[in-house]
Design an enzyme around this catalytic site. Structure first.
Site, PDB file in Angstrom:
ATOM      1  N   ALA B   3       0.865  -1.164   0.000  1.00 21.20           N
ATOM      2  CA  ALA B   3       0.000   0.000   0.000  1.00 21.20           C
ATOM      3  C   ALA B   3       0.902   1.214   0.000  1.00 21.20           C
ATOM      4  O   ALA B   3       1.587   1.483   0.969  1.00 21.20           O
ATOM      5  CB  ALA B   3      -0.871   0.002   1.239  1.00 21.20           C
ATOM      6  N   CYS B   4       0.919   1.919  -1.081  1.00 20.21           N
ATOM      7  CA  CYS B   4       1.671   3.156  -1.131  1.00 20.21           C
ATOM      8  C   CYS B   4       0.717   4.205  -1.651  1.00 20.21           C
ATOM      9  O   CYS B   4      -0.312   3.884  -2.233  1.00 20.21           O
ATOM     10  CB  CYS B   4       2.841   3.050  -2.095  1.00 20.21           C
ATOM     11  SG  CYS B   4       4.080   1.845  -1.611  1.00 20.21           S
ATOM     12  N   GLY B   5       1.084   5.459  -1.437  1.00 20.66           N
ATOM     13  CA  GLY B   5       0.276   6.536  -1.997  1.00 20.66           C
ATOM     14  C   GLY B   5       1.001   7.121  -3.187  1.00 20.66           C
ATOM     15  O   GLY B   5       2.228   7.258  -3.168  1.00 20.66           O
TER      16      GLY B   5
END
Lengths: 472, 378
Positions: B3-5
């Site tokens: 999960a990265c932005g």
């Protein structure tokens, strides 16, 4: 068994331990036990070695055998373990999501040239001929002669159904089989048996056989017992004669000569079909493969050290060549280092026993797996290693009508298709478990393998990390 | 990098946007990061030095800086070099690297004396690969013209403060915040990844890494960074710059349509799709991904793309005045800086492409075959 006029009597001399009597006994009354009246135990002079010595002393001849190398060399495939997706990349369920196994046999260009104009995108790159396969599993080369008419037609039908190719072996193509041309990968071997214009023009691809995994450095060998009228016509040789093809092609003594034959075949088929070259996995296979690709082979087949055969000198079968796993890794890496990996499809055969071997072969770098013994097993073969005697009681590796009529074509074709479907499904399962939805992303993906064997040097040659080592 | 932005914006009128805006976008998605890396790329950053490559480096110490300088003196003409402004940020753990930028040109004779090189871009790529793989303690964060990457190990708000991004303005910004899983959090491993003026922010995990890595290595790239995002950056450089594929075609190579969908295309389109898929089989990116790709030449272009199952999110948007195009992992990132305007979700495996001057070239909603007529002429 033998019929002596009024009753069936056992004929032990002809027993090849095919076990058909036990398998087919309507009463289940037959049990087969190993004969314990054997040689006294000895670790160095094993029973096998003593038998060889005894036989050779009796005949003065070269020991023949068939099927593949049966010595207990370690299988490197068994020392490789697969990865699976956890948390950070979701596994893909092949029952619910598409997982693609389609692939192509044939050369790929270095790149595609596109031009974008105001209202169009134009692609200006020609492609080499390619055959689309619905599964990266091809059936290898088994000739009409080494196997029966019924066995061969069953393979052709199975390939039609599953969307893959079948090799003809070096026995030419019976005219009854021309209708299966679209799924046939025909072989051009040193004996040139049965090679005529219709043979070359009817088929989907052509494969020049330089060598075979079971007998590197040797030519083909069809014992005269198997050269019946039909075989004689298809191969264009006299009935009852041994069909011994020369060890080398006598028009190929160098890589330049190979290039000439590749282009002669391309010319004669008007560049319509891919032309490949098959070699046995030998010590210098990577450099040889590079030469083959540079000589214009659209696909190359590496045949490993456990590959099957209809007849081969035992000494060659059991002792010459290198394991397929190492050969795939070395060839794939060498072609990449030279920047020519895309110029040929890499097919790997000879040692692939079941789907686990298939997926590991692909991950090591093969585009397509070629299988023979497994499809024979599907039809009934018990791997008794007696194909060369022409007495196959399952009707597979024989031309004797008594036996060949036993092989039900429909049943055999169904069983071979089932096997190919099953392997393809298992390949999809493995891809899905690794979070991969297309086999293109699996080929050469050595990162998804780990080595769990005794010799780290093997892992190095394979370009595979040891189990316990993470990514990166 | 599970999960990265990711968040990016491009001003299609060529106006310059302050770094504050992209920082607001990325820091809004706090749940998508865990403090182990963040970064930004700014395009249109050095208008007065447009013709020079800008190498921006992370250096462990003075020795590594000297080693880099020795190499540069030998290979290129350095016009100017300066320390990149940074400041200590409370809560960020040291040691901080030394961060330096060099503006340079490739002397013509260097290209002439090496017949294998097609141009100065290749020369720079080779040099960057050499710095990253041979000089201990040196890592080249970016190597493009009129752009630079600012990244490090920390939260996105810390990295923004560390570099004081409000002092910079540009036509296009990309940003990334990390939640690393497979690879350690380290300065060089933060996103965006860059080669020349290609930058890439990536959310996902490439399950085809081994295949892709070995494919780009065949074309001379060296993967030295322990991460799958690096290889995706090289793929874009290879496909678009070296092979000259239009961005929409490159998207179709890395996220190809399923064969079943290809089978339903009209004849001309189908032939193009099959040739593309066959040729670039090993360039296909598998596994969950959502990426932002930026390039500067010939004009700044922003490409946003997800995998063909869309296992990672991507939202597109355009400002009310239609001057700025956005792409981000979550709608909130766009809404934070733009209350008006339109928002949409590009289709799985279908790119959003925005180009300075032209605006939205492709919104990623219709089938790519409707972009332009595609056909084979060979």
């Amino acid at each position: 068994m033998r019929f002596n006029g009024d009753r069936i009597v056992p004929d032990h001399d002809n027993c090849v331990a095919c076990q058909r009597c036990a398998m087919k006994c309507p009463q289940g009354a037959i049990t087969i036990k190993e004969n314990e009246m054997a040689f006294p135990a000895h670790s160095a002079y094993t029973e096998r070695i003593r038998r060889i010595g005894w036989e050779q002393a009796s005949t003065g001849g070269v020991m023949l055998s068939s099927c593949g190398n049966d010595l207990p060399y370690r299988s490197i495939f068994d020392d490789l373990v697969l990865d699976a997706a956890q948390v950070t990349n979701p596994a893909i369920d092949p029952l619910r999501e598409p997982i693609e196994t389609r692939c192509f046999l044939g050369a790929r260009p270095d790149r595609l040239d596109f031009t974008e104009t105001e209202d169009e995108i134009l692609l200006d790159t020609e492609m080499s001929p390619g055959v689309m396969l619905r599964t990266p599993i091809m059936i290898g080369q088994m000739s009409l002669g080494s196997i029966s008419y019924n066995a061969q037609i069953a393979l052709f039908r199975a390939a039609m159904e599953t969307g893959t190719l079948v090799g003809t072996g070096e026995g030419g193509l019976h005219s009854d089989f021309y209708e299966y041309g679209s799924i046939i990968n025909s072989e051009v071997a040193s004996g040139r048996f049965g090679i005529n214009p219709p043979y070359l023009k009817k088929v989907a691809s052509l494969e020049i056989k330089i060598g075979q995994g079971a007998k590197p450095g040797h030519g083909g060998h069809l014992p005269g017992e198997k050269t019946t009228e039909m075989i004689s016509q298809t191969r264009m040789i006299p009935k009852g004669t041994d069909a011994l093809s020369p060890y080398p092609h006598h028009d190929i003594y160098s890589i330049e000569d190979l290039q000439q034959l590749i282009y002669a075949l391309k010319e004669s088929t008007r560049y319509r079909v891919p032309v490949g070259v098959k070699v046995a996995a030998v010590h210098n296979v990577a450099a040889i493969a590079s030469g083959m690709v540079r000589a214009g082979a659209d696909f190359i087949t590496i045949d490993g050290f456990r590959g099957g055969t209809g007849a081969a000198p035992r000494i060659i079968r059991d002792h010459a060549g290198i394991p397929l796993e190492l050969a795939i890794a070395a060839v794939d890496q060498r072609l990449r280092e030279e920047g020519i990996r895309h110029r040929a499809t890499l097919c790997a055969g000879g040692s692939i026993r079941y789907s686990a071997d298939l997926v590991k072969a692909l991950a090591l770098g093969a585009d397509v797996a070629m299988i023979c013994t497994p499809v024979l097993i599907a039809m009934g073969c018990r791997v008794c290693q007696q194909c060369h005697r022409g007495l196959c009681s399952w009707g597979i590796a024989t031309q004797n009508p008594t036996y060949t009529q036993r092989l039900d074509i429909d049943v055999a074709a169904r069983r071979v298709s089932n096997l190919l479907y099953a392997w393809n499904e298992e390949l999809r399962e493995i891809c899905g478990a690794m979070g991969i939805d297309s086999v293109e992303s699996f080929v050469g993906n050595r990162d998804r393998l780990r080595y769990l064997g005794p010799n780290p040097r093997i892992a190095e040659i394979l370009g595979v990390k040891h189990a316990g080592e993470a990514w990166g | 990098m599970s999960a990265c932005g990711i968040a990016g914006l491009i001003n299609i009128d060529g106006k310059r946007e302050n770094g504050r805006k992209v920082v607001d976008m990325i820091t809004t998605m706090l749940e998508r990061e865990n403090g182990l890396g963040a970064g930004y790329a700014c395009y249109g950053l050095f208008p007065e030095m447009q013709e020079h490559y800008c190498l921006q480096l992370l250096l462990d110490d003075r020795q590594s800086k000297e080693a880099v300088e020795d190499l540069l003196v030998e290979r290129v003409e350095v016009h100017k070099d300066e320390e990149v402004f940074t400041r200590k940020v409370k809560g960020m753990r040291g040691p901080y690297p030394l961060i330096w930028r060099f503006f340079l040109e490739v002397p013509r004779k260097r290209i002439d004396e090496n017949p294998d090189l097609e141009g100065e871009d290749d020369y720079i790529v080779d040099m960057v690969m050499e710095i990253n793989s041979r000089i201990p303690g040196a890592f080249c964060m970016s190597s493009g013209k009129d752009m630079a990457v600012f990244k490090g190990n920390g939260w996105s708000h810390d990295i923004a403060e560390f570099y004081d991004l409000e002092r910079y303005s540009g036509n296009m910004w990309l940003s990334h915040s990390r939640f690393p899983t497979n690879t350690p959090g380290w300065w060089g491993g933060a996103h965006p990844f860059n080669i020349l003026d290609w930058s890439l922010c990536h959310n996902g995990e490439i399950t085809s890494y081994g295949t892709n890595k070995r494919y780009v290595e065949m074309w001379g790239y060296k993967c030295t960074m322990l991460t799958d995002s690096e290889v995706v950056t090289y793929l874009w450089d290879l496909l678009c710059r070296r092979h000259g594929l239009p961005p929409i075609v490159a998207s179709m190579a890395v996220a190809p349509r399923y064969y079943d969908d290809i089978g339903r295309l009209a004849d001309e389109q189908r032939e193009v799709a099959i040739r593309l898929r066959r040729t670039y089989a090993n360039a296909m990116i598998n596994g969950p991904f959502s990426i932002l790709v930026g390039k500067a030449r010939p004009v700044p272009t922003l490409i946003a793309l997800t995998d063909r199952k869309k296992l990672r999110p991507m939202i597109g948007g355009i400002s009310g005045d239609e001057g700025t195009v956005f792409a981000a992992s979550e709608e909130c990132a766009i809404r934070r800086v733009e209350r008006d305007g339109e928002i949409w979700a590009p289709v799985a495996g279908n790119p959003l492409i925005a180009r300075m001057g032209d605006g939205i070239v492709w919104d990623g909603l219709k089938d790519q075959s409707q972009y332009k007529r595609m056909r084979v002429i060979a």
